[in-house]
Each structure stands twice: as structure tokens, then as C-alpha cells.
Write an enzyme that holds these catalytic residues in place. Structure first.
Site, PDB file in Angstrom:
ATOM      1  N   GLU A  92       0.828  -1.196   0.000  1.00  0.00           N
ATOM      2  CA  GLU A  92       0.000   0.000   0.000  1.00  0.00           C
ATOM      3  C   GLU A  92       0.863   1.245   0.000  1.00  0.00           C
ATOM      4  O   GLU A  92       1.962   1.266   0.556  1.00  0.00           O
ATOM      5  CB  GLU A  92      -0.917  -0.002   1.217  1.00  0.00           C
ATOM      6  CG  GLU A  92      -1.895  -1.145   1.130  1.00  0.00           C
ATOM      7  CD  GLU A  92      -2.920  -1.128   2.236  1.00  0.00           C
ATOM      8  OE1 GLU A  92      -3.768  -2.003   2.247  1.00  0.00           O
ATOM      9  OE2 GLU A  92      -2.862  -0.227   3.092  1.00  0.00           O
TER      10      GLU A  92
ATOM     11  N   CYS B 297       3.495   8.593   0.875  1.00  0.00           N
ATOM     12  CA  CYS B 297       3.997   7.762   1.961  1.00  0.00           C
ATOM     13  C   CYS B 297       4.368   6.412   1.341  1.00  0.00           C
ATOM     14  O   CYS B 297       3.511   5.646   0.927  1.00  0.00           O
ATOM     15  CB  CYS B 297       2.892   7.642   3.010  1.00  0.00           C
ATOM     16  SG  CYS B 297       3.363   6.713   4.452  1.00  0.00           S
TER      17      CYS B 297
ATOM     18  N   CYS C  96       6.455  -6.306   7.517  1.00  0.00           N
ATOM     19  CA  CYS C  96       7.646  -5.867   8.258  1.00  0.00           C
ATOM     20  C   CYS C  96       8.004  -6.949   9.267  1.00  0.00           C
ATOM     21  O   CYS C  96       7.127  -7.458   9.960  1.00  0.00           O
ATOM     22  CB  CYS C  96       7.386  -4.544   8.976  1.00  0.00           C
ATOM     23  SG  CYS C  96       8.820  -3.977   9.930  1.00  0.00           S
TER      24      CYS C  96
ATOM     25  N   CYS D  57       6.188  -4.549  15.595  1.00  0.00           N
ATOM     26  CA  CYS D  57       5.806  -3.627  16.673  1.00  0.00           C
ATOM     27  C   CYS D  57       4.337  -3.844  17.021  1.00  0.00           C
ATOM     28  O   CYS D  57       3.500  -4.045  16.150  1.00  0.00           O
ATOM     29  CB  CYS D  57       6.060  -2.181  16.263  1.00  0.00           C
ATOM     30  SG  CYS D  57       7.800  -1.850  15.960  1.00  0.00           S
TER      31      CYS D  57
ATOM     32  N   CYS E  13       1.475  -1.591  15.441  1.00  0.00           N
ATOM     33  CA  CYS E  13       1.557  -1.297  14.013  1.00  0.00           C
ATOM     34  C   CYS E  13       0.904  -2.399  13.188  1.00  0.00           C
ATOM     35  O   CYS E  13       1.276  -3.567  13.293  1.00  0.00           O
ATOM     36  CB  CYS E  13       3.034  -1.149  13.626  1.00  0.00           C
ATOM     37  SG  CYS E  13       3.311  -1.059  11.861  1.00  0.00           S
TER      38      CYS E  13
ATOM     39  N   GLY F  26       6.870  -1.373   6.264  1.00  0.00           N
ATOM     40  CA  GLY F  26       8.237  -1.877   6.302  1.00  0.00           C
ATOM     41  C   GLY F  26       9.249  -0.969   6.969  1.00  0.00           C
ATOM     42  O   GLY F  26       8.982   0.194   7.259  1.00  0.00           O
ATOM     43  N   GLU F  27      10.412  -1.551   7.232  1.00  0.00           N
ATOM     44  CA  GLU F  27      11.512  -0.817   7.855  1.00  0.00           C
ATOM     45  C   GLU F  27      12.564  -0.521   6.776  1.00  0.00           C
ATOM     46  O   GLU F  27      13.273  -1.420   6.331  1.00  0.00           O
ATOM     47  CB  GLU F  27      12.096  -1.669   8.998  1.00  0.00           C
ATOM     48  CG  GLU F  27      13.393  -1.164   9.570  1.00  0.00           C
ATOM     49  CD  GLU F  27      13.415   0.317   9.938  1.00  0.00           C
ATOM     50  OE1 GLU F  27      12.535   0.780  10.674  1.00  0.00           O
ATOM     51  OE2 GLU F  27      14.333   1.027   9.457  1.00  0.00           O
TER      52      GLU F  27
ATOM     53  N   SER G  38      11.973   7.193   7.766  1.00  0.00           N
ATOM     54  CA  SER G  38      11.650   6.933   9.162  1.00  0.00           C
ATOM     55  C   SER G  38      12.136   5.538   9.533  1.00  0.00           C
ATOM     56  O   SER G  38      11.889   4.568   8.823  1.00  0.00           O
ATOM     57  CB  SER G  38      10.132   7.036   9.355  1.00  0.00           C
ATOM     58  OG  SER G  38       9.772   6.627  10.658  1.00  0.00           O
TER      59      SER G  38
ATOM     60  N   SER H  63      11.668   6.629  15.193  1.00  0.00           N
ATOM     61  CA  SER H  63      10.469   6.260  15.955  1.00  0.00           C
ATOM     62  C   SER H  63      10.867   5.919  17.378  1.00  0.00           C
ATOM     63  O   SER H  63      11.367   4.834  17.648  1.00  0.00           O
ATOM     64  CB  SER H  63       9.794   5.047  15.298  1.00  0.00           C
ATOM     65  OG  SER H  63       9.312   5.400  14.029  1.00  0.00           O
ATOM     66  N   LEU H  64      10.642   6.848  18.280  1.00  0.00           N
ATOM     67  CA  LEU H  64      11.091   6.683  19.667  1.00  0.00           C
ATOM     68  C   LEU H  64       9.991   6.038  20.524  1.00  0.00           C
ATOM     69  O   LEU H  64      10.176   4.979  21.079  1.00  0.00           O
ATOM     70  CB  LEU H  64      11.485   8.053  20.213  1.00  0.00           C
ATOM     71  CG  LEU H  64      12.392   8.116  21.423  1.00  0.00           C
ATOM     72  CD1 LEU H  64      13.685   7.379  21.185  1.00  0.00           C
ATOM     73  CD2 LEU H  64      12.673   9.576  21.792  1.00  0.00           C
ATOM     74  N   HIS H  65       8.881   6.710  20.632  1.00  0.00           N
ATOM     75  CA  HIS H  65       7.635   6.196  21.220  1.00  0.00           C
ATOM     76  C   HIS H  65       7.643   5.882  22.711  1.00  0.00           C
ATOM     77  O   HIS H  65       6.602   5.503  23.252  1.00  0.00           O
ATOM     78  CB  HIS H  65       7.129   4.953  20.476  1.00  0.00           C
ATOM     79  CG  HIS H  65       6.976   5.118  18.997  1.00  0.00           C
ATOM     80  ND1 HIS H  65       6.707   6.320  18.390  1.00  0.00           N
ATOM     81  CD2 HIS H  65       7.051   4.213  17.991  1.00  0.00           C
ATOM     82  CE1 HIS H  65       6.631   6.150  17.081  1.00  0.00           C
ATOM     83  NE2 HIS H  65       6.833   4.892  16.810  1.00  0.00           N
TER      84      HIS H  65
ATOM     85  N   ASN I 129      -3.249   5.909  16.107  1.00  0.00           N
ATOM     86  CA  ASN I 129      -4.375   5.418  15.310  1.00  0.00           C
ATOM     87  C   ASN I 129      -4.690   4.015  15.788  1.00  0.00           C
ATOM     88  O   ASN I 129      -3.941   3.094  15.500  1.00  0.00           O
ATOM     89  CB  ASN I 129      -3.989   5.338  13.824  1.00  0.00           C
ATOM     90  CG  ASN I 129      -4.032   6.688  13.171  1.00  0.00           C
ATOM     91  OD1 ASN I 129      -5.050   7.348  13.158  1.00  0.00           O
ATOM     92  ND2 ASN I 129      -2.888   7.098  12.650  1.00  0.00           N
TER      93      ASN I 129
ATOM     94  N   CYS J  71      -0.280   6.288   8.993  1.00  0.00           N
ATOM     95  CA  CYS J  71       0.865   5.418   9.201  1.00  0.00           C
ATOM     96  C   CYS J  71       0.511   4.318  10.187  1.00  0.00           C
ATOM     97  O   CYS J  71      -0.178   4.541  11.165  1.00  0.00           O
ATOM     98  CB  CYS J  71       2.043   6.224   9.712  1.00  0.00           C
ATOM     99  SG  CYS J  71       2.591   7.363   8.462  1.00  0.00           S
TER     100      CYS J  71
HETATM  101  N1  SAH Z   1       9.474   1.145  10.040  1.00  0.00           N
HETATM  102  C1  SAH Z   1       9.619   2.539  10.081  1.00  0.00           C
HETATM  103  C2  SAH Z   1       8.780   3.283   9.060  1.00  0.00           C
HETATM  104  C3  SAH Z   1       7.367   2.826   8.869  1.00  0.00           C
HETATM  105  S1  SAH Z   1       6.237   3.182  10.166  1.00  0.00           S
HETATM  106  C4  SAH Z   1       9.358   3.062  11.466  1.00  0.00           C
HETATM  107  O1  SAH Z   1       8.857   2.315  12.292  1.00  0.00           O
HETATM  108  O2  SAH Z   1       9.726   4.216  11.734  1.00  0.00           O
HETATM  109  C5  SAH Z   1       6.072   4.937  10.056  1.00  0.00           C
HETATM  110  C6  SAH Z   1       5.630   5.589  11.348  1.00  0.00           C
HETATM  111  O3  SAH Z   1       4.281   5.228  11.665  1.00  0.00           O
HETATM  112  C7  SAH Z   1       6.474   5.177  12.537  1.00  0.00           C
HETATM  113  O4  SAH Z   1       6.793   6.261  13.348  1.00  0.00           O
HETATM  114  C8  SAH Z   1       5.527   4.234  13.239  1.00  0.00           C
HETATM  115  O5  SAH Z   1       5.875   4.076  14.572  1.00  0.00           O
HETATM  116  C9  SAH Z   1       4.203   4.931  13.032  1.00  0.00           C
HETATM  117  N2  SAH Z   1       3.040   4.103  13.344  1.00  0.00           N
HETATM  118  C10 SAH Z   1       2.920   2.767  13.240  1.00  0.00           C
HETATM  119  N3  SAH Z   1       1.701   2.361  13.653  1.00  0.00           N
HETATM  120  C11 SAH Z   1       1.043   3.482  14.041  1.00  0.00           C
HETATM  121  C12 SAH Z   1      -0.253   3.712  14.575  1.00  0.00           C
HETATM  122  N4  SAH Z   1      -1.115   2.718  14.752  1.00  0.00           N
HETATM  123  N5  SAH Z   1      -0.601   4.975  14.879  1.00  0.00           N
HETATM  124  C13 SAH Z   1       0.254   6.001  14.660  1.00  0.00           C
HETATM  125  N6  SAH Z   1       1.495   5.850  14.143  1.00  0.00           N
HETATM  126  C14 SAH Z   1       1.888   4.597  13.847  1.00  0.00           C
HETATM  127 FE1  SF4 Z   2       7.936  -2.264  11.170  1.00  0.00          FE
HETATM  128 FE2  SF4 Z   2       7.919   0.393  11.605  1.00  0.00          FE
HETATM  129 FE3  SF4 Z   2       5.672  -1.075  11.878  1.00  0.00          FE
HETATM  130 FE4  SF4 Z   2       7.639  -1.363  13.654  1.00  0.00          FE
HETATM  131  S1  SF4 Z   2       6.422   0.508  13.284  1.00  0.00           S
HETATM  132  S2  SF4 Z   2       6.487  -3.030  12.696  1.00  0.00           S
HETATM  133  S3  SF4 Z   2       9.414  -1.111  12.362  1.00  0.00           S
HETATM  134  S4  SF4 Z   2       6.785  -0.717  10.024  1.00  0.00           S
END
Ligand code: SAH
Ligand code: SF4
Length: 335
Positions: A81, A94, A101, A105, A108, A151-152, A183, A206-208, A285, A326
Site C-alpha cells: 500500500e 507515503c 515488516c 511492533c 503497528c 516496512g523498515e 523513518s 520512531s522513539l515512542h 491510530n 501510518c
Molecule cells: N518502520 C519505520 C517506518 C514505517 S512506520 C518506522 O517504524 O519508523 C512509520 C511511522 O508510523 C512510525 O513512526 C511508526 O511508529 C508509526 N506508526 C505505526 N503504527 C502506528 C499507529 N497505529 N498509529 C500512529 N502511528 C503509527
Molecule cells: Fe515495522 Fe515500523 Fe511497523 Fe515497527 S512501526 S512493525 S518497524 S513498520
């Protein structure tokens, strides 16, 4: 679409043919070789067979048409997508870097959907090409890219970087490096390699979470790429490039959004030069498990960071209607 063997097919042709072919693909944005009238008929037929240009995609538009999601079927039948976000005066795509991936996480949708494979260079390019075709009718084009799709990107470093070099070149779309962001969840080798690239790309991390225990609960990869090493790598990157980076911090209700955790985050980042980073607070989200933080909790968290001299922005629910926000990219169109 499959243009991986374009160069091979045109090898025996005069040199200018490859330029004509690329011009037709990336400038005229043809969707079918029959439209490449500067190529001889025989060659067009051959290319039609061996380098099909059609992109099979299901498109979903939000009501205001500002978010558009495309589920693209790849040559081997797998789906990815990609999302177009038309906000302000920018057309941002995007981009996905992998099918699924492997990092899983917790929050995600991509990470929860499993991993199939890395994308090839032209499969990355194809996503931007698709939306340039889409925008052509309105005389517009893609001018901004974020590698925040599926994906990463740093687990597919070479293909991502080669695709970016092409996307940045006059041969294709001339998208400025300053308009391209990658990212990462924090793959340290990728951060180190990026610091040595000639292109001035933007980096987002992506710190979180403000500590390892909390981060590990939602990001299994934190066991490998823990905060100490990650922030060391970021510090080196900043020293070397002097380019501002962005930390992404998804806000989950009563998980990582308290005042104490805001202070913990300030302390965590204390060794990094404040003028070289910005924290993007992102409302979660919902996919499963958590609830999104309330706007008030986000504002309060932001105030604490600001008071401590940290630059911030807030990202609310872009692209939600098409589930293109995202982390929500997971082939939802079929359901
Ligand atoms: N793998 C990379 C890039 C893809 S994800 C990464 O993790 O950075 C892109 C961004 O979307 C990241 O910051 C990820 O943490 C965020 N993301 C993933 N799931 C999400 C969600 N449910 N709500 C908001 N942001 C989310
Ligand atoms: Fe992969 Fe990024 Fe999603 Fe983590 S947040 S599962 S690294 S796409």
C-alpha cells in the site's frame, strides 16, 4: 508493471533508445508502450510483452480527496500500500519499503501482518510513478516523499537508497533530497550509513517511549537496538551531518503520556543539541490494545517539552478515512 529488464532488452538498440524509453515512462508518464510513438513499432510490441507498464491498483479516496490510498499488486501477486496526502501546497507520498515488516511492533498494523520480502528498486519507484500518473490529469506532481509506509527502510537499505537516488535524479522525477524523509525504528547500522551519504535526506526516528522497559513492551526490536546505543548513534549522526532530525512519539493513553514521562523524555535526550531535533507527537491510530491519548494529554505533554526548550509539533490523524494513516497499512481494502 515490471521494468527490471528494460536495460537488458534495449542493450542491442542504439544508445538513445534507453533515454527515449525512460523519457516516455517518467516524463510523458505513458501507461502503455503503444503510446511511446518515438519508438519503432516492433520494439513497442516487444516492450509491451517483456516490460509491461500497467500498474494494477485499487484506489480509495477520502471524501475530500485529500488522502488517497493505492493497494498495488506486484508482479508476483503480493500487495503493498502507498498513500498520497494532499495537504497544504504539497503532494506527499507515503512510500512502502517492504511487503509487511519483520519487526512486529505491537501497535503497528504492518508489523502485525507478518513479513514477506524486501521491495526492489523499481517497486519502490513504481509507487511514486503511480501517483504521478494519478496527479497528471490535474497538472500536478508528487513533490515530497516519506518512507513511512509498510516496512523498515533500513532493513532494505541498498534498494531504498538506490530508489531515492533515482527519484532524486533528473532522469525520473527530480524530487529534492530535502523533500525526502526516511523513518526508522532505530536500525543503528542504517543511521550510521545515512550519515555518510552525500544526499541531504531527512531522518526520523520512531522513539515512542522514554525508557527501555516501556519501549520494549511495544517494540520487540528495542532488545537489539536499545535506547543507549540508539541515542549514541543519533548523537554521532547529528555531529557529522548537522542536519535536524525528527523523533516520532506516538501517544498512547495512560501508557506513555504522563507528565512524569514527559520529564523522563527531556532527561533522556539531554545530551543531544536541542536545535538539531524536533519531537513530533503523534496521536495513536487505534489498531489494537491501546487507546489514543486525548488532545488535552497531548497538549500538556507538549507544554512540558516546550518549557524545557524542546521543539515539538503535533500530528493528528492524517489520512485516517482511507486507513492510510501510518501504521494502518495492512491490505484493509479487501475486507
Ligand atoms: N518502520 C519505520 C517506518 C514505517 S512506520 C518506522 O517504524 O519508523 C512509520 C511511522 O508510523 C512510525 O513512526 C511508526 O511508529 C508509526 N506508526 C505505526 N503504527 C502506528 C499507529 N497505529 N498509529 C500512529 N502511528 C503509527
Ligand atoms: Fe515495522 Fe515500523 Fe511497523 Fe515497527 S512501526 S512493525 S518497524 S513498520
Amino acid at each position: 508493471m515490471n521494468i527490471t529488464n528494460l536495460e537488458t532488452i534495449l542493450e542491442k538498440e542504439p544508445k538513445f533508445r534507453i533515454e527515449q524509453a525512460k523519457e516516455a515512462i517518467y516524463k510523458q508518464l505513458i501507461t502503455d508502450w503503444s503510446a511511446a510513438l518515438n519508438l519503432p513499432l516492433e520494439l513497442r510490441k516487444k516492450l509491451d510483452n517483456e516490460c509491461p507498464l500497467g500498474i494494477k491498483a485499487q484506489v480509495l479516496e477520502s471524501n475530500d480527496k485529500k488522502s488517497v490510498k493505492a493497494a498495488i499488486t506486484l508482479a508476483d501477486g503480493l500487495k503493498i500500500e502507498t498513500v498520497l496526502l494532499r495537504h497544504g501546497d504539497r503532494n506527499t507520498v507515503c512510500v512502502s519499503s517492504q511487503v509487511g515488516c519483520p519487526l512486529g511492533c505491537f501497535f503497528c498494523a504492518t508489523g502485525q501482518s507478518g513479513y514477506k520480502r524486501n521491495l526492489g528498486v523499481t517497486e519502490i519507484l513504481e509507487q511514486v510513478l503511480f501517483f504521478n500518473r494519478y496527479l497528471k490529469i490535474q497538472n500536478e506532481k508528487v513533490d515530497n516523499l516519506v518512507f513511512m509506509g509498510m516496512g523498515e527502510p533500513f532493513l532494505n537499505y541498498n534498494n531504498v537508497m538506490n530508489a531515492i537516488k533515482l527519484l532524486n535524479s533528473a532522469e525520473t522525477f527530480n524530487i529534492g533530497a530535502r523533500h525526502i524523509s526516511i523513518s526508522t525504528i532505530g536500525i543503528i547500522s542504517g543511521i550510521q550509513k545515512l550519515a555518510n551519504e552525500k544526499l541531504q535526506l531527512n531522518l526520523a526516528i520512531s522513539l515512542h517511549a522514554p525508557n527501555d522497559d516501556l519501549r520494549e513492551e511495544i517494540i520487540p526490536a528495542n532488545r537489539t537496538y536499545g535506547l543507549n546505543n540508539l541515542l549514541d548513534a543519533v548523537g554521532d549522526y547529528l555531529k557529522k551531518t548537522k542536519r535536524q532530525i525528527m523523533f516520532e512519539y506516538i501517544m498512547f493513553e495512560r501508557f506513555n503520556d504522563s507528565k512524569e514521562q514527559a520529564m523522563e523524555l527531556v532527561a533522556l535526550l539531554k545530551n543531544l543539541p536541542k536545535h538539531l531535533y524536533i519531537i513530533n507527537l503523534i496521536q495513536y491510530n487505534p489498531t489494537k490494545g491501546f487507546l489514543p491519548s486525548s488532545p488535552l494529554a497531548i497538549k500538556t505533554f507538549q507544554k512540558i517539552l516546550t518549557r524545557n526548550g524542546i521543539k515539538t509539533t503535533i500530528r493528528l490523524r492524517l489520512g485516517r478515512e482511507v486507513k492510510g494513516a501510518c501504521g494502518q497499512l495492512a491490505g484493509d481494502l479487501e475486507k
